[in-house]
Design an enzyme around this catalytic site. Structure first.
Site, PDB file in Angstrom:
ATOM      1  N   PRO A  11       0.802  -1.218   0.000  1.00  0.00           N
ATOM      2  CA  PRO A  11       0.000   0.000   0.000  1.00  0.00           C
ATOM      3  C   PRO A  11       0.837   1.271   0.000  1.00  0.00           C
ATOM      4  O   PRO A  11       1.897   1.341   0.620  1.00  0.00           O
ATOM      5  CB  PRO A  11      -0.816  -0.118   1.283  1.00  0.00           C
ATOM      6  CG  PRO A  11      -0.069  -1.057   2.153  1.00  0.00           C
ATOM      7  CD  PRO A  11       0.624  -1.999   1.222  1.00  0.00           C
ATOM      8  N   ASN A  12       0.330   2.239  -0.724  1.00  0.00           N
ATOM      9  CA  ASN A  12       0.868   3.594  -0.833  1.00  0.00           C
ATOM     10  C   ASN A  12       2.135   3.695  -1.672  1.00  0.00           C
ATOM     11  O   ASN A  12       2.602   4.800  -1.928  1.00  0.00           O
ATOM     12  CB  ASN A  12       1.093   4.226   0.549  1.00  0.00           C
ATOM     13  CG  ASN A  12      -0.184   4.313   1.338  1.00  0.00           C
ATOM     14  OD1 ASN A  12      -1.197   4.771   0.822  1.00  0.00           O
ATOM     15  ND2 ASN A  12      -0.163   3.841   2.573  1.00  0.00           N
ATOM     16  N   GLU A  99      12.723  -9.244   1.493  1.00  0.00           N
ATOM     17  CA  GLU A  99      11.963  -8.074   1.951  1.00  0.00           C
ATOM     18  C   GLU A  99      12.764  -6.816   1.634  1.00  0.00           C
ATOM     19  O   GLU A  99      13.967  -6.752   1.910  1.00  0.00           O
ATOM     20  CB  GLU A  99      11.733  -8.209   3.451  1.00  0.00           C
ATOM     21  CG  GLU A  99      10.947  -7.098   4.073  1.00  0.00           C
ATOM     22  CD  GLU A  99      10.755  -7.293   5.580  1.00  0.00           C
ATOM     23  OE1 GLU A  99      10.079  -6.448   6.182  1.00  0.00           O
ATOM     24  OE2 GLU A  99      11.289  -8.277   6.154  1.00  0.00           O
ATOM     25  N   HIS A 101      12.780  -2.487   1.930  1.00  0.00           N
ATOM     26  CA  HIS A 101      12.244  -1.216   2.429  1.00  0.00           C
ATOM     27  C   HIS A 101      13.142  -0.102   1.930  1.00  0.00           C
ATOM     28  O   HIS A 101      14.372  -0.183   2.059  1.00  0.00           O
ATOM     29  CB  HIS A 101      12.179  -1.193   3.956  1.00  0.00           C
ATOM     30  CG  HIS A 101      11.235  -2.207   4.496  1.00  0.00           C
ATOM     31  ND1 HIS A 101       9.876  -2.039   4.420  1.00  0.00           N
ATOM     32  CD2 HIS A 101      11.458  -3.416   5.058  1.00  0.00           C
ATOM     33  CE1 HIS A 101       9.291  -3.113   4.942  1.00  0.00           C
ATOM     34  NE2 HIS A 101      10.228  -3.966   5.322  1.00  0.00           N
TER      35      HIS A 101
END
Length: 148
Positions: A11-12, A99, A101
Site C-alpha cells: 500500500p501507498n 523483503e 524497504h
C-alpha cells in the site's frame, strides 16, 4: 527452472515520488519498475512487477506465484507491521522471499521496527533507497545460480 521473480509492492507505494520525498525520494514506482527490468535482464531473470493497496489482491498474487515463480521480492509497506495474512501467504508460497524497504525502518517510529515478514525472508534490504530492489534481484540471481 523458472527464473521469474514476483516483485510485489504494498500500500501507498503507488505514491512514490510524491509521498514524503524526504523519506522515500523522488523516484516513482515506474522508475523502480524500470530499474527492476534492467536488473532482471542483466541477470537473465524475468520480473512480474505489481503494486496493490488491497491486501487480498496481494495475497492472491503471492498464492499464484507458488510453483510458477523462482522467488518473491516484496516491499510490503505498512503490511510489514500489521499483516500476519501476508506472512502466512509468503510462507505458503514455499519460495525464497526478500523483503525490501526504501527507508531504514529501524531509524523511524518504534511501530515500524517490527516486521511480520522478516521472519520468513531469506534477506532484508533496508535503507538502501530504491537501490534495495536491485540488490534484492541480484541476490535472487545469486541464490538461483548457486542452488544445490
Amino acid at each position: 527452472m523458472s527464473r521469474t521473480v514476483l516483485v510485489l509492492n504494498g500500500p501507498n507505494l503507488n505514491m512514490l515520488g510524491t509521498r514524503e520525498p524526504a523519506t522515500y525520494g523522488r523516484e516513482t514506482l515506474a522508475d523502480v519498475s524500470a530499474l527492476c527490468a534492467r536488473t532482471a535482464e542483466q541477470h537473465e531473470l524475468t520480473v512480474e512487477f505489481r503494486q496493490s493497496n488491497h491486501e487480498g489482491e496481494a495475497i492472491d498474487w503471492i498464492h499464484q506465484a507458488r510453483g510458477r515463480c523462482a522467488a518473491i521480492v516484496i516491499n510490503p509497506g505498512a503490511w510489514t507491521h500489521t499483516s500476519i495474512a501476508i506472512r502466512d501467504a509468503l510462507t505458503a508460497s514455499e519460495l525464497p522471499v526478500i523483503e525490501v524497504h526504501i527507508s531504514n525502518v529501524h531509524a523511524r517510529e518504534t511501530f515500524r521496527h517490527h516486521s511480520y515478514v522478516s521472519g520468513v525472508a531469506v534477506a532484508v534490504m533496508c535503507g538502501f533507497g530504491t537501490n534495495g530492489y536491485r540488490l534484492a534481484l541480484e541476490h535472487v540471481s545469486h541464490l538461483l545460480n548457486n542452488k544445490g
